[in-house]
Design a protein around this motif. Sequence first.
Motif, PDB file in Angstrom:
ATOM      1  N   MET A  26       1.108  -1.125  -0.249  1.00  0.00           N
ATOM      2  CA  MET A  26      -0.354   0.232   0.031  1.00  0.00           C
ATOM      3  C   MET A  26       1.498   0.694  -0.033  1.00  0.00           C
ATOM      4  SD  MET A  26      -3.279  -1.350  -0.079  1.00  0.00           S
ATOM      5  CE  MET A  26      -4.139  -0.671   0.299  1.00  0.00           C
ATOM      6  N   ALA A  27       0.547   2.353  -1.005  1.00  0.00           N
ATOM      7  CA  ALA A  27       1.185   3.505  -1.070  1.00  0.00           C
ATOM      8  C   ALA A  27       0.750   4.332   0.043  1.00  0.00           C
ATOM      9  CB  ALA A  27       1.534   3.461  -1.966  1.00  0.00           C
ATOM     10  N   ASP A  28       1.892   5.118   0.015  1.00  0.00           N
ATOM     11  CA  ASP A  28       1.367   6.697   1.562  1.00  0.00           C
ATOM     12  C   ASP A  28       0.156   7.450   0.822  1.00  0.00           C
ATOM     13  OD1 ASP A  28       4.281   6.186   2.248  1.00  0.00           O
ATOM     14  OD2 ASP A  28       4.983   7.688   1.205  1.00  0.00           O
ATOM     15  N   ASP A  29      -0.364   7.234   0.079  1.00  0.00           N
ATOM     16  CA  ASP A  29      -2.165   7.302  -0.707  1.00  0.00           C
ATOM     17  C   ASP A  29      -2.695   6.867  -0.394  1.00  0.00           C
ATOM     18  OD1 ASP A  29      -1.910   6.061  -2.622  1.00  0.00           O
ATOM     19  OD2 ASP A  29      -1.725   7.662  -4.563  1.00  0.00           O
ATOM     20  N   GLY A  30      -2.828   5.101   0.513  1.00  0.00           N
ATOM     21  CA  GLY A  30      -3.783   4.601   0.740  1.00  0.00           C
ATOM     22  C   GLY A  30      -4.055   3.504  -0.381  1.00  0.00           C
ATOM     23  N   ILE A  31      -3.982   3.669  -1.508  1.00  0.00           N
ATOM     24  CA  ILE A  31      -4.332   2.824  -3.166  1.00  0.00           C
ATOM     25  C   ILE A  31      -2.607   1.727  -3.135  1.00  0.00           C
ATOM     26  CG2 ILE A  31      -4.399   2.832  -5.545  1.00  0.00           C
ATOM     27  CD1 ILE A  31      -5.791   5.576  -5.485  1.00  0.00           C
ATOM     28  N   ALA A  32      -2.529   0.445  -3.361  1.00  0.00           N
ATOM     29  CA  ALA A  32      -1.850  -0.281  -3.995  1.00  0.00           C
ATOM     30  C   ALA A  32      -1.251  -0.370  -4.711  1.00  0.00           C
ATOM     31  CB  ALA A  32      -2.569  -1.575  -4.095  1.00  0.00           C
ATOM     32  N   GLU A  33       0.133  -0.759  -4.690  1.00  0.00           N
ATOM     33  CA  GLU A  33       0.834  -0.629  -5.820  1.00  0.00           C
ATOM     34  C   GLU A  33       1.907  -1.521  -6.110  1.00  0.00           C
ATOM     35  OE1 GLU A  33       4.039   2.976  -4.972  1.00  0.00           O
ATOM     36  OE2 GLU A  33       4.618   2.068  -3.245  1.00  0.00           O
ATOM     37  N   VAL A  34       2.746  -1.867  -7.030  1.00  0.00           N
ATOM     38  CA  VAL A  34       3.810  -2.691  -7.947  1.00  0.00           C
ATOM     39  C   VAL A  34       4.791  -2.034  -7.382  1.00  0.00           C
ATOM     40  CG1 VAL A  34       4.857  -3.743  -9.704  1.00  0.00           C
ATOM     41  CG2 VAL A  34       2.201  -3.910  -9.310  1.00  0.00           C
ATOM     42  N   TYR A  35       6.014  -2.579  -5.417  1.00  0.00           N
ATOM     43  CA  TYR A  35       7.217  -2.532  -5.797  1.00  0.00           C
ATOM     44  C   TYR A  35       8.182  -3.526  -5.991  1.00  0.00           C
ATOM     45  CZ  TYR A  35       7.324  -5.051  -1.400  1.00  0.00           C
ATOM     46  OH  TYR A  35       7.895  -5.841  -0.502  1.00  0.00           O
ATOM     47  N   VAL A  36       7.727  -4.384  -7.185  1.00  0.00           N
ATOM     48  CA  VAL A  36       9.123  -5.154  -7.427  1.00  0.00           C
ATOM     49  C   VAL A  36       8.303  -5.487  -8.614  1.00  0.00           C
ATOM     50  CG1 VAL A  36      10.443  -7.675  -7.329  1.00  0.00           C
ATOM     51  CG2 VAL A  36       9.278  -6.298  -5.028  1.00  0.00           C
ATOM     52  N   GLU A  37       8.535  -4.882  -9.527  1.00  0.00           N
ATOM     53  CA  GLU A  37       7.781  -5.366 -10.660  1.00  0.00           C
ATOM     54  C   GLU A  37       8.417  -7.095 -11.303  1.00  0.00           C
ATOM     55  OE1 GLU A  37       8.760  -3.248 -15.176  1.00  0.00           O
ATOM     56  OE2 GLU A  37       7.915  -2.160 -13.727  1.00  0.00           O
ATOM     57  N   ASP A  38       9.659  -6.746 -11.413  1.00  0.00           N
ATOM     58  CA  ASP A  38       9.844  -8.656 -11.977  1.00  0.00           C
ATOM     59  C   ASP A  38       9.957  -8.943 -10.534  1.00  0.00           C
ATOM     60  OD1 ASP A  38      10.733  -7.611 -14.457  1.00  0.00           O
ATOM     61  OD2 ASP A  38      12.541  -6.773 -13.596  1.00  0.00           O
ATOM     62  N   VAL A  39       8.499 -10.215 -11.204  1.00  0.00           N
ATOM     63  CA  VAL A  39       8.457 -11.286  -9.990  1.00  0.00           C
ATOM     64  C   VAL A  39       9.272 -12.434 -10.256  1.00  0.00           C
ATOM     65  CG1 VAL A  39       6.559 -12.462  -9.151  1.00  0.00           C
ATOM     66  CG2 VAL A  39       5.541 -10.132 -10.544  1.00  0.00           C
ATOM     67  N   PRO A  40       9.973 -12.550  -8.905  1.00  0.00           N
ATOM     68  CA  PRO A  40      11.175 -13.361  -8.868  1.00  0.00           C
ATOM     69  C   PRO A  40      10.350 -15.388  -8.909  1.00  0.00           C
ATOM     70  CG  PRO A  40      11.280 -11.896  -6.926  1.00  0.00           C
ATOM     71  CD  PRO A  40       9.894 -12.020  -8.052  1.00  0.00           C
ATOM     72  N   ALA A  41      10.803 -16.085  -9.545  1.00  0.00           N
ATOM     73  CA  ALA A  41      10.004 -17.100  -9.840  1.00  0.00           C
ATOM     74  C   ALA A  41       9.589 -18.096  -8.945  1.00  0.00           C
ATOM     75  CB  ALA A  41      11.276 -17.892  -9.768  1.00  0.00           C
ATOM     76  N   GLU A  42      10.439 -18.251  -7.531  1.00  0.00           N
ATOM     77  CA  GLU A  42       9.501 -18.481  -6.570  1.00  0.00           C
ATOM     78  C   GLU A  42       8.043 -17.180  -5.716  1.00  0.00           C
ATOM     79  OE1 GLU A  42      12.842 -15.787  -4.708  1.00  0.00           O
ATOM     80  OE2 GLU A  42      12.029 -16.935  -6.353  1.00  0.00           O
ATOM     81  N   LEU A  43       7.456 -16.468  -6.606  1.00  0.00           N
ATOM     82  CA  LEU A  43       7.059 -15.443  -6.058  1.00  0.00           C
ATOM     83  C   LEU A  43       5.552 -15.723  -7.134  1.00  0.00           C
ATOM     84  CD1 LEU A  43       8.151 -12.855  -4.597  1.00  0.00           C
ATOM     85  CD2 LEU A  43       7.260 -14.395  -2.959  1.00  0.00           C
ATOM     86  N   GLU A  44       6.012 -16.571  -7.638  1.00  0.00           N
ATOM     87  CA  GLU A  44       4.981 -15.864  -9.230  1.00  0.00           C
ATOM     88  C   GLU A  44       3.038 -16.339  -8.660  1.00  0.00           C
ATOM     89  OE1 GLU A  44       6.811 -18.219 -12.684  1.00  0.00           O
ATOM     90  OE2 GLU A  44       8.290 -16.267 -13.230  1.00  0.00           O
ATOM     91  N   ALA A  45       3.631 -17.912  -8.395  1.00  0.00           N
ATOM     92  CA  ALA A  45       2.415 -17.817  -7.872  1.00  0.00           C
ATOM     93  C   ALA A  45       1.229 -16.944  -7.053  1.00  0.00           C
ATOM     94  CB  ALA A  45       2.463 -19.799  -6.652  1.00  0.00           C
ATOM     95  N   SER A  46       1.960 -16.379  -5.959  1.00  0.00           N
ATOM     96  CA  SER A  46       1.291 -16.171  -5.327  1.00  0.00           C
ATOM     97  C   SER A  46       0.971 -14.557  -6.016  1.00  0.00           C
ATOM     98  CB  SER A  46       2.229 -15.731  -4.074  1.00  0.00           C
ATOM     99  OG  SER A  46       3.352 -15.002  -3.761  1.00  0.00           O
ATOM    100  N   ALA A  47       2.001 -14.352  -6.765  1.00  0.00           N
ATOM    101  CA  ALA A  47       1.743 -13.208  -7.347  1.00  0.00           C
ATOM    102  C   ALA A  47       0.083 -13.500  -8.416  1.00  0.00           C
ATOM    103  CB  ALA A  47       2.482 -12.629  -8.374  1.00  0.00           C
ATOM    104  N   VAL A  48       0.089 -14.417  -9.269  1.00  0.00           N
ATOM    105  CA  VAL A  48      -1.261 -15.396  -9.749  1.00  0.00           C
ATOM    106  C   VAL A  48      -2.107 -14.844  -8.663  1.00  0.00           C
ATOM    107  CG1 VAL A  48      -2.078 -16.687 -11.390  1.00  0.00           C
ATOM    108  CG2 VAL A  48       0.467 -15.621 -11.832  1.00  0.00           C
TER     109      VAL A  48
END
Length: 62
Positions: A26-48
């Motif tokens: 969550m960004a300072d303005d209260g809206i979600a944001e991506v802060y790791v654009e290139d998703v590591p392989a071990e996090l792909e399932a949770s990102a999806v």
Amino acid sequence: MKAELDRSGCISCGLCTSICPEVFRMADDGIAEVYVEDVPAELEASAVEAQDGCPVAVIKVE
């Protein structure tokens, strides 16, 4: 994989940050944001999972 989030449509429910806090936050303005654009392989399932669970479908992971 790359993660994108259309912040203009975000309703700030926090689901993405609870499912995959290593990629989304969550960004300072209260809206979600991506802060790791290139998703590591071990996090792909949770990102999806965050994409699929987004109630307003503003997340794209590909």
